[in-house]
Design an enzyme around this catalytic site. Structure first.
Site, PDB file in Angstrom:
ATOM      1  CE  LYS A 163     -87.588 -55.786  30.548  1.00  0.00           C
ATOM      2  NZ  LYS A 163     -86.118 -55.527  30.407  1.00  0.00           N
ATOM      3  CB  SER A 221     -86.142 -51.641  30.230  1.00  0.00           C
ATOM      4  OG  SER A 221     -85.479 -52.889  30.094  1.00  0.00           O
ATOM      5  CB  SER A 225     -82.714 -53.314  31.821  1.00  0.00           C
ATOM      6  OG  SER A 225     -82.798 -52.236  30.931  1.00  0.00           O
TER       7      SER A 225
END
Lengths: 430, 430
Positions: free
Chosen positions: B80, B149, B173
């Site tokens: 990420k 996210s 997330s």
């Protein structure tokens, strides 16, 4: 929060002169200055006070005789910032330069002005009336979204900054924010208010709509803006329909339970409520509507996006790019499905004698945070078919925020829908 | 979509040499080139192929002897884009210049490299791991959001681009995108994976977490990244708890009905399921968590936001500005409430003999559109308390997209949770 009186009361007082215009407008401007820093319903406008006071003085000079005053004489209105207004830039919640978006004044803004309304200002919209939120907060609880995309218009009326505001809806941008903010939101039948001069999202799905604090005020506002308005007296008590099935089950379990309690209370108050199995193709309808929206959005923005792609948010750019990949044939099939859907729903209304479908105005009350404007999925079918809808506040959720009852009539039955909504508002024991 | 084998199988094959590394990596890079234009799981990187192949060659040179190879030898991983990785810029889904965000490599990235993993690339994150979506689409249906996210990490594993990806969770997330994409997502106990070198959202709420295709793979990945991992053999059958009350009723009516069918099938498969009235203060918890998040977010971004406010999206700026208005006293009260909440939930687990709470991993399946990453509200309590959670795919919704079962154990019971999840995965008749 100092809540303004409803449009009907203010408009009558201003027309008669029992409320002098200048001190009223100055008080409304003072209130806006004091309170809108927290709510952010309006787009900042450095010269607002001078502009509005000059417009007010012009009205006073033009209509010295109360008997000659138009229906909305001196009424301050909020205008969603995708409607062009002469003398005020159109930003549409976007970083694209306003001169790119400039065009002649929107037809309904001109009508409002002819009816004596004062443009208090542009209200905050999600970017190009899609999903990218603006900074507006819910006046009922500043930690929560007001909904969108007509975020500022709903918040402005709920905060008492103006008794009337206009917005648009392509999926749920009138009904949802009205419900989240605890006010009345009306989306007339498709095409009933002229959208000329509004920045389209998707022309075949866009509706101009209105926000007020009560149904009587909505009837007054609708009568000035809807083509050929024919007031309905004594509409009788409507037969209500509940559209059972997968559409309703999209609501949150809490929201659905609250709706069922509302249904019970409507029945206890004497309303006939019929439950009809409906919208079993809701997944296909949701897909069709969003595909058509993306397809038309890509066309609306073709030239602007070609020149200014870097000024679009990622979410709005993604919507346009999705639309660019949809074929004309697919979009035509979606539009055909849209027409069939309206026929099917209206056939059920005839078969079961239903005047008004009732449903939750949103999946639940306004969620906390302003990073999302909430889910429009409960509004989509009635926007897809172009049927008129009105939401009225009907309760409070566990988080303390309002819940709305979404009422939908057959296409073109706008006057009846508002008259029936007044019956529900009047007799429903909130 | 060409689905990669699970991490356990690939890692074993690469270590033994039954799968030679270079052709495997070249095939994975080819697949990424061919398919990620549609999914957009990874942040574009012009020199990706040369960088990854050089890293692979270095591994080959370093570990000629299969017996000496580390656990993740040659395994491509997605990172990420809020984790710093030496040699790859950190953009965090933001327009803030990468040099502003630069810092030494994240501790867990260094561990992955030490274990032989190859950084396939940075995965798309919502802006600063909050709510502003990136361009990623759900590999199960490109018209739908992958959740967020950690959007790109979940999509990358679901698309088969890599058998392991890492992300973070501050509300939901990890769990939500894993469920939306139909894979396994694990959020360990708070602090169990070192977050050093990750761009924080809110340090007291942020968790590093992992995505894989199955539970056994998650056990392998967790054993390399969680401090002091002690594998559990023969964990026995867990007693499952359903947290009845307003928390569950936040799910959509459809999502809740699907969950109840899952509960019935678990009981039919022999699991003991106890229903306990829990989380009646969910509104207060939701508010406390989001207030604390905004407060800490404002601190995390204080210097960056002061210098680069105009490069933040409106939604992220609004979150920071909300946080700036929250007092230290209020945040302290929120943090106290957080500690009490964990104690209360664990007291219920002791009283009723519950090993694992089960709940829907999201309010429903992934919604259509990528303008929102969906609602994290079903994940919030287990993130608030810092308890470990794992979601496993457990069914399909009406829109054809996956549904996840969210399983939460007591704080620190990470090894048991994964062992119990393997029992559920193994014995649950999906």
């Amino acid at each position: 929060m100092n809540h303004a009186a409803s449009l009907t009361h203010i408009a009558a007082a201003l027309r008669s002169g029992s409320q002098p215009l200048l001190p009223y407008i100055e008080q409304m401007l003072d209130q806006l200055d004091a309170e809108d820093g927290a709510v952010q319903a309006f787009v900042p406008e450095p010269d607002r006070r001078a502009r509005v006071l000059a417009d007010a003085q012009a009205l006073i000079d033009r209509y010295p005789d109360p008997a000659s005053r138009p229906l909305l004489y001196g009424v301050p209105v909020g205008i969603k910032d995708i409607f062009r207004v002469d003398g005020v830039p159109t930003r549409a919640g976007s970083a694209v330069p306003p001169d790119v978006l400039a065009a002649p004044e929107a037809a309904c803004v001109s009508i409002l002005k002819q009816q004596g309304a004062l443009v208090l200002g542009k209200t905050v919209t999600a970017e190009f009336a899609c999903f990218q939120p603006g900074p507006t907060r819910n006046p009922r609880n500043l930690a929560h979204t007001p909904g969108g995309s007509s975020s500022g218009s709903a918040a402005a009326v709920a905060a008492g900054f103006c008794p009337l505001a206009i917005g648009t809806q392509t999926i749920g941008s009138i009904t949802r924010p009205a419900a989240f903010c605890g006010i009345v939101g009306f989306k007339p039948s498709y095409g009933r208010i002229d959208p000329a001069g509004v920045i389209y999202v998707a022309p075949s799905l866009d509706h101009v709509g209105l926000f007020t604090q009560d149904v009587a005020s909505m009837q007054l506002a609708a009568s000035t803006l809807c083509r050929d308005w024919q007031p309905v007296e004594n509409p009788g008590q409507p037969v209500l329909g509940v559209p059972d099935g997968p559409y309703l089950r999209q609501a949150s379990a809490e929201g659905l339970a609250a709706f069922e309690r509302q249904v019970e209370r409507l029945q206890a108050a004497g309303f006939v409520v019929k439950r009809v199995s409906l919208l079993h193709d809701i997944e296909a309808m949701n897909h069709r509507h969003r595909e058509l929206m993306a397809y038309e959005m890509a066309q609306t923005h073709q030239a602007w996006f070609a020149d200014h792609a870097e000024q679009y948010s990622a979410a709005t750019a993604a919507l346009i790019e999705r639309g660019q990949g949809i074929s004309r044939v697919a979009a035509q099939a979606d539009a055909n499905g849209q027409r069939i859907a309206r026929q099917q729903i209206e056939a059920h209304m005839l078969e079961h004698g239903i005047d008004v479908w009732i449903s939750p105005a949103a999946v639940g009350a306004a969620p906390e945070g302003i990073e999302s404007t909430g889910d429009p999925v409960m509004n989509l079918p009635w926007n897809h078919t172009g049927q008129p809808t009105i939401t009225i506040p009907i309760g409070v959720a566990a988080n303390g925020l309002p819940l709305g009852l979404q009422c939908s009539a057959a296409f073109g039955q706008d006057e009846h829908l508002l008259a029936w909504a007044a019956v529900i508002e009047d007799r429903f024991p909130i």
